[in-house]
Design a protein around this motif. Structure first.
Motif, short mmCIF file in Angstrom:
data_model
loop_
_atom_site.label_atom_id
_atom_site.label_comp_id
_atom_site.label_asym_id
_atom_site.label_seq_id
_atom_site.Cartn_x
_atom_site.Cartn_y
_atom_site.Cartn_z
N SER A 25 53.34 -18.54 -22.48
CA SER A 25 54.31 -18.83 -23.57
C SER A 25 53.68 -19.17 -24.98
O SER A 25 54.56 -19.29 -25.78
CB SER A 25 54.94 -20.34 -22.96
N LYS A 26 52.41 -19.05 -25.00
CA LYS A 26 51.65 -19.08 -26.20
C LYS A 26 50.53 -18.01 -26.50
O LYS A 26 50.20 -17.43 -25.49
CB LYS A 26 51.05 -20.49 -26.59
N SER A 27 50.27 -17.64 -27.46
CA SER A 27 49.22 -16.76 -27.92
C SER A 27 47.97 -16.99 -26.91
O SER A 27 47.35 -18.06 -26.77
CB SER A 27 48.69 -16.88 -29.16
N ILE A 28 47.46 -15.95 -26.24
CA ILE A 28 46.35 -16.29 -25.44
C ILE A 28 45.06 -16.09 -25.80
O ILE A 28 44.13 -16.38 -25.67
CB ILE A 28 46.35 -15.17 -24.16
N LEU A 29 45.16 -15.80 -27.39
CA LEU A 29 43.73 -16.03 -28.40
C LEU A 29 43.50 -17.47 -28.51
O LEU A 29 42.38 -17.54 -28.80
CB LEU A 29 44.23 -15.24 -29.78
N ILE A 30 44.21 -18.42 -28.03
CA ILE A 30 43.83 -19.84 -28.02
C ILE A 30 43.21 -20.18 -26.86
O ILE A 30 42.75 -21.26 -26.92
CB ILE A 30 44.92 -20.72 -28.57
N ILE A 31 43.33 -19.39 -25.86
CA ILE A 31 42.76 -19.81 -24.74
C ILE A 31 41.40 -19.32 -24.40
O ILE A 31 41.22 -18.00 -24.31
CB ILE A 31 43.93 -19.16 -23.47
N ASN A 32 40.57 -20.19 -24.06
CA ASN A 32 39.24 -19.79 -23.49
C ASN A 32 38.91 -18.75 -22.75
O ASN A 32 38.31 -17.73 -22.79
CB ASN A 32 38.44 -21.07 -23.53
N THR A 33 39.45 -19.16 -21.43
CA THR A 33 39.44 -18.29 -20.25
C THR A 33 40.77 -18.34 -19.65
O THR A 33 41.18 -19.32 -19.35
CB THR A 33 38.39 -19.04 -19.51
N MET A 34 40.96 -17.21 -19.13
CA MET A 34 42.31 -17.00 -18.11
C MET A 34 41.58 -16.20 -16.72
O MET A 34 40.71 -15.44 -16.92
CB MET A 34 43.39 -16.08 -18.71
N GLY A 35 42.22 -16.86 -15.92
CA GLY A 35 41.87 -16.60 -14.70
C GLY A 35 42.89 -16.32 -13.49
O GLY A 35 44.12 -16.88 -13.67
N TRP A 36 42.48 -15.51 -12.29
CA TRP A 36 43.43 -15.51 -11.51
C TRP A 36 42.56 -16.17 -10.14
O TRP A 36 41.35 -15.98 -9.78
CB TRP A 36 43.64 -14.26 -11.07
N TYR A 37 43.46 -17.25 -9.50
CA TYR A 37 42.80 -17.82 -8.21
C TYR A 37 43.88 -17.42 -7.16
O TYR A 37 44.90 -16.77 -7.31
CB TYR A 37 42.95 -19.34 -8.30
N ARG A 38 43.25 -17.50 -5.88
CA ARG A 38 44.00 -17.36 -4.80
C ARG A 38 43.91 -18.35 -3.68
O ARG A 38 42.68 -19.09 -3.79
CB ARG A 38 44.00 -16.10 -4.22
N GLN A 39 44.83 -18.65 -2.86
CA GLN A 39 44.81 -19.54 -1.87
C GLN A 39 45.36 -19.06 -0.53
O GLN A 39 46.61 -18.98 -0.63
CB GLN A 39 45.37 -21.00 -2.17
N ALA A 40 44.62 -18.86 0.46
CA ALA A 40 45.28 -18.37 1.76
C ALA A 40 45.37 -19.79 2.66
O ALA A 40 44.99 -20.65 2.26
CB ALA A 40 44.10 -17.42 2.39
N PRO A 41 46.22 -19.59 3.49
CA PRO A 41 46.77 -20.74 4.39
C PRO A 41 45.45 -21.31 5.05
O PRO A 41 44.89 -20.46 5.82
CB PRO A 41 47.82 -20.13 5.67
N GLY A 42 45.37 -22.62 4.94
CA GLY A 42 44.17 -23.17 5.64
C GLY A 42 43.00 -23.17 5.00
O GLY A 42 41.94 -23.65 5.35
N LYS A 43 43.05 -22.49 3.50
CA LYS A 43 41.70 -22.35 2.95
C LYS A 43 41.82 -22.86 1.51
O LYS A 43 43.04 -23.43 1.12
CB LYS A 43 41.40 -20.77 2.83
N GLN A 44 40.64 -23.23 0.95
CA GLN A 44 40.77 -23.77 -0.47
C GLN A 44 40.82 -22.58 -1.47
O GLN A 44 40.81 -21.38 -1.21
CB GLN A 44 39.28 -24.47 -0.85
#
Length: 116
Positions: A25-44
């Motif tokens: 919703s805002k400029s990503i230039l102000i964001i230090n790091t952007m990432g993708w995470y995932r969570q499978a059933p029963g896992k962290q």
């Protein structure tokens, strides 16, 4: 605050591809790091890939060579291109924006299901 909206998940056969998008919703230039995470059933929840404001990237070992994270600053969007998908990639994928260690935001998640 930063709001994040993911899209692009779905059902795909093993060996197939998907591209996830995360619109901020805002400029990503102000964001230090952007990432993708995932969570499978029963896992962290685990970090899949991240990209810094300067464009540096890092990946978890299991996706190296198959996934690519990128960013389009003009569109305030981060992408995760996923190729050669495997059943073990099945999870809910979450977008994360880290303005600092103490200031982080999450999207609602998008389901990725890879059938064998």
């Amino acid at each position: 605050q930063v709001q994040l909206v993911e899209s692009g998940g779905g059902l795909v056969q093993a060996g197939g591809s998907l591209r996830l998008s995360c619109a901020a919703s805002k400029s990503i230039l102000i964001i230090n790091t952007m990432g993708w995470y995932r969570q499978a059933p029963g896992k962290q929840r685990e970090l899949v890939a991240a990209i810094t404001r300067s464009g540096s990237t890092n990946y978890t070992d299991s996706v190296k060579g198959r996934f690519t994270i990128s960013r389009d600053n003009a569109k305030n969007t981060v992408y995760l291109q996923m190729n050669s998908l495997k059943p073990e990639d099945t999870a809910v994928y979450y977008c994360n924006a880290a303005l600092s260690v103490l200031s982080q935001y999450w999207g609602q998640g998008t389901q990725v299901t890879v059938s064998s």
